[in-house]
Enzyme design. Structure first.
Site, PDB file in Angstrom:
ATOM      1  N   LYS A  19      -1.901  54.966  34.180  1.00  0.00           N
ATOM      2  CA  LYS A  19      -2.761  55.954  34.102  1.00  0.00           C
ATOM      3  C   LYS A  19      -2.879  56.295  32.582  1.00  0.00           C
ATOM      4  O   LYS A  19      -1.873  56.755  31.803  1.00  0.00           O
ATOM      5  CB  LYS A  19      -2.323  57.430  34.730  1.00  0.00           C
ATOM      6  CG  LYS A  19      -3.401  58.617  34.505  1.00  0.00           C
ATOM      7  CD  LYS A  19      -2.773  59.891  34.472  1.00  0.00           C
ATOM      8  CE  LYS A  19      -2.388  60.306  33.148  1.00  0.00           C
ATOM      9  NZ  LYS A  19      -3.674  60.565  32.209  1.00  0.00           N
ATOM     10  N   GLU A  27       9.128  58.155  25.834  1.00  0.00           N
ATOM     11  CA  GLU A  27       9.319  57.900  24.148  1.00  0.00           C
ATOM     12  C   GLU A  27       8.245  59.257  23.828  1.00  0.00           C
ATOM     13  O   GLU A  27       6.990  59.419  24.093  1.00  0.00           O
ATOM     14  CB  GLU A  27       8.554  56.740  24.103  1.00  0.00           C
ATOM     15  CG  GLU A  27       8.857  56.138  22.521  1.00  0.00           C
ATOM     16  CD  GLU A  27       7.495  56.692  21.415  1.00  0.00           C
ATOM     17  OE1 GLU A  27       8.004  57.836  20.877  1.00  0.00           O
ATOM     18  OE2 GLU A  27       6.540  56.158  21.629  1.00  0.00           O
ATOM     19  N   CYS A  78       3.873  58.902  16.282  1.00  0.00           N
ATOM     20  CA  CYS A  78       5.175  59.788  16.655  1.00  0.00           C
ATOM     21  C   CYS A  78       6.203  59.864  15.555  1.00  0.00           C
ATOM     22  O   CYS A  78       7.029  60.416  15.274  1.00  0.00           O
ATOM     23  CB  CYS A  78       5.583  59.503  18.029  1.00  0.00           C
ATOM     24  SG  CYS A  78       5.758  57.885  18.306  1.00  0.00           S
ATOM     25  N   GLY A 133      -7.475  59.718  34.899  1.00  0.00           N
ATOM     26  CA  GLY A 133      -7.254  61.116  35.190  1.00  0.00           C
ATOM     27  C   GLY A 133      -6.428  61.866  34.104  1.00  0.00           C
ATOM     28  O   GLY A 133      -5.932  61.456  33.201  1.00  0.00           O
ATOM     29  N   ASP A 134      -6.245  63.165  34.536  1.00  0.00           N
ATOM     30  CA  ASP A 134      -5.425  63.899  33.611  1.00  0.00           C
ATOM     31  C   ASP A 134      -4.069  64.200  33.841  1.00  0.00           C
ATOM     32  O   ASP A 134      -3.648  63.786  34.827  1.00  0.00           O
ATOM     33  CB  ASP A 134      -6.421  65.427  33.117  1.00  0.00           C
ATOM     34  CG  ASP A 134      -6.440  66.193  34.656  1.00  0.00           C
ATOM     35  OD1 ASP A 134      -5.706  65.780  35.472  1.00  0.00           O
ATOM     36  OD2 ASP A 134      -7.070  67.187  34.524  1.00  0.00           O
ATOM     37  N   GLY A 135      -3.374  64.937  32.903  1.00  0.00           N
ATOM     38  CA  GLY A 135      -1.923  65.077  33.206  1.00  0.00           C
ATOM     39  C   GLY A 135      -1.509  65.911  34.501  1.00  0.00           C
ATOM     40  O   GLY A 135      -0.803  65.469  35.170  1.00  0.00           O
ATOM     41  N   PRO A 136      -2.161  67.011  34.305  1.00  0.00           N
ATOM     42  CA  PRO A 136      -2.037  67.953  35.321  1.00  0.00           C
ATOM     43  C   PRO A 136      -2.265  67.259  37.112  1.00  0.00           C
ATOM     44  O   PRO A 136      -1.550  67.871  37.960  1.00  0.00           O
ATOM     45  CB  PRO A 136      -2.765  69.210  35.341  1.00  0.00           C
ATOM     46  CG  PRO A 136      -2.700  69.209  33.843  1.00  0.00           C
ATOM     47  CD  PRO A 136      -2.771  67.863  33.640  1.00  0.00           C
ATOM     48  N   GLY A 137      -3.212  66.697  37.112  1.00  0.00           N
ATOM     49  CA  GLY A 137      -3.653  65.821  38.178  1.00  0.00           C
ATOM     50  C   GLY A 137      -2.990  64.598  38.602  1.00  0.00           C
ATOM     51  O   GLY A 137      -1.937  64.464  39.246  1.00  0.00           O
ATOM     52  N   GLY A 151      -1.289  62.637  36.540  1.00  0.00           N
ATOM     53  CA  GLY A 151       0.101  62.068  35.783  1.00  0.00           C
ATOM     54  C   GLY A 151       1.088  62.645  36.580  1.00  0.00           C
ATOM     55  O   GLY A 151       2.168  62.280  36.861  1.00  0.00           O
ATOM     56  N   GLU A 174       6.033  69.394  15.318  1.00  0.00           N
ATOM     57  CA  GLU A 174       5.389  68.058  15.052  1.00  0.00           C
ATOM     58  C   GLU A 174       3.708  68.396  14.764  1.00  0.00           C
ATOM     59  O   GLU A 174       3.282  69.051  15.482  1.00  0.00           O
ATOM     60  CB  GLU A 174       5.352  67.168  16.089  1.00  0.00           C
ATOM     61  CG  GLU A 174       4.828  65.617  15.982  1.00  0.00           C
ATOM     62  CD  GLU A 174       5.266  64.573  17.163  1.00  0.00           C
ATOM     63  OE1 GLU A 174       5.337  63.376  17.084  1.00  0.00           O
ATOM     64  OE2 GLU A 174       5.280  65.157  18.408  1.00  0.00           O
TER      65      GLU A 174
END
Length: 480
Positions: free
Chosen positions: A170, A245, A279, A201-205, A207, A379
């Site tokens: 994803k 990571e 990062c 897809g997005d994270g809350p869905g 991911g 950050e």
């Protein structure tokens, strides 16, 4: 505007189960240039089922078979390298030369590195009469970021293919076009059906569903520490392996015997590379207090030489940041730094002159920063450098390690033995001495809230392997 309504599942392009669309925004213009369908739970289940169904057969393939598959994928990637660079430049704003030289090239580099490790890796050895063998961990879920899209996709997919794992990718919904192109390469390379699957897809869905899924054996996530915590929590109930990571606030110590004329401009360029969206960027520049003003002058000159502009324009060395959300977060943190008393050396709030549209940020430097200020702790993920003075080597080491992160650190000294000694005391997964670059054969990863596990080279390879002990096996009949 191109509409991408299909996912790559089970060796073919299939229609998404839902109809929720998301525009993909060109950060240089703030306008959509494509749209994707967001996966629902049914799409995640289908992709995981395809990977699970393919695992047993792919796990038993020979080293030679996997070498040939990686060679084919590398060949497809080479053919479309420039196309990949164009996609990355448009979706996340990297200057086109950077996209060709570093962004797209990183994907090829990681695939080649996985192939190199596979050729010589010893999967079996003995302890007394017991066979110690390493086997693929299983079905992997990959959640990758927008800032180095191919770097992070390839450094997961390459070793997973090499070790005999199957996978569901994803990519970031902010920069998904490069992953779609990569999936076309996978298909053209003849990777067996179900071994590699990709959904948008997005994270809350998607991911969270991927991290939580009981048929995923390992989830590998690259992104913010905040999101990494959510992934780990979602994965906890099934006790799957979690590789993370995450973020960083990397210290960059300039010792008093360094060549400041070269070290300071290099430090500024390194911090501002990729619009500060790395990062491991050296965002805290620690300098001897007696030479603080000298460093400030050198840093200002280097920052003001940065050419911010459209990614495809000649001479551009820094493009926009990736999104409106990212732009606003950076602006907020610049404002907090000013309010907390940091000295604004150059840059500051707003867009650079002449750039009224696009998510462009002024290359910004703050001086007289202390390690308690927000700008030294959080950050930023943008082109913002904090200069922090110190009074002694011991204080520099203490300041460097005084962070919840531990991804990377940097030391510059005219005395290599001195730099080596201080490197031993850095609480970070990586230390760069005197500007030494990254190496894709060397482990990449961090301590503390910068994550766990390692990517790249043999260390990244082994993160996709389980260790099995077979007692009483005997040493006869086992190839290395």
């Amino acid at each position: 505007m191109k509409s991408h309504r299909e996912f790559y599942i089970g060796g073919r392009w299939v229609a998404a189960s839902g109809a929720t669309m998301l525009p993909v925004i060109d950060p240089a213009t703030e306008t959509p240039f494509a749209e994707i369908t967001l996966a629902g739970s049914a799409d995640v289940d289908a992709a995981v089922a395809a990977a699970r169904g393919a695992f047993d057969g792919y796990a038993r393939t020979s080293r030679r078979e996997r070498i040939e598959l990686l060679e084919a994928l590398i060949e497809e990637y080479r053919k479309r390298h420039d196309e990949m660079a164009e996609a990355i430049s448009q979706e996340m704003g990297a200057p086109i030369e950077l996209a060709r030289r570093a962004q797209a090239a990183a994907g090829l580099d990681h695939l080649q590195q996985a192939l190199a490790v596979l050729r010589d890796y010893r999967f079996d050895h003995f302890i007394n009469d017991a066979l110690i063998t390493r086997e693929p961990v299983g079905v992997c879920g990959f959640i990758t970021p927008w800032n180095w899209p191919m770097n992070q996709i390839a450094c997961k997919v390459g070793p997973a293919l090499a070790t005999g794992c199957t996978m569901v990718l994803k990519p970031s919904e902010v920069a998904p076009i490069s992953a779609l192109l990569f999936s076309e390469m996978v298909h053209a390379a003849g990777i067996p059906a179900g071994v590699y699957n990709m959904i948008n897809g997005d994270g809350p869905g998607a991911g969270e569903a991927l991290a939580r899924h009981p048929d995923i054996d390992m989830v590998s996530f690259t992104g913010s520490t905040r999101a990494g915590v959510l992934v780990a929590k979602a994965a906890a109930d099934t006790v799957k392996r979690v590789h993370q990571e995450l973020g960083g606030k990397s210290p960059n110590i300039l010792l008093d015997d360094a060549d400041f004329d070269s070290a300071v401009p290099r430090s500024v360029r390194s911090c501002f590379g990729n619009s500060g969206q790395s990062c491991n960027a050296p965002t805290r520049l620690l300098v001897p207090r007696a030479r603080h003003d000298e460093v400030v002058a050198l840093a200002r000159k280097a920052a003001e030489a940065v050419h911010v502009g459209p990614p495809r324009a000649a001479g551009t060395t820094m493009g926009p940041v990736v999104s409106a959300v990212q732009f606003e977060r950076i602006q907020k943190l610049i404002g907090i730094a000013i309010a907390e008393g940091a000295t604004l050396v150059t840059g500051g709030p707003g867009r650079p002159d002449g750039l009224e549209r696009g998510y462009y940020v002024r290359p910004t430097i703050f001086a007289d920063v202390n390690n308690e200020m927000t700008i030294a702790r959080e950050e930023v993920f943008g082109p913002v450098l904090a200069i922090i003075p110190y009074d002694s080597e011991e204080e520099a080491i203490a300041i460097a390690n005084d962070t919840p992160y531990g991804l990377s650190s940097y030391i510059t000294s005219g005395n290599r033995e001195r730099a080596r000694r201080i490197a031993r005391r850095m609480r970070a997964g990586m230390v760069h001495l005197n500007g030494a670059p990254l190496d894709s054969a060397v482990p990449f990863g961090g301590y503390k809230q910068s994550g766990n596990g390692r990517e790249c080279g043999v260390f990244g390879f082994e993160d996709f392997l389980e260790v099995k002990a077979v007692f009483g096996h005997g040493r006869e009949g086992v190839a290395a």
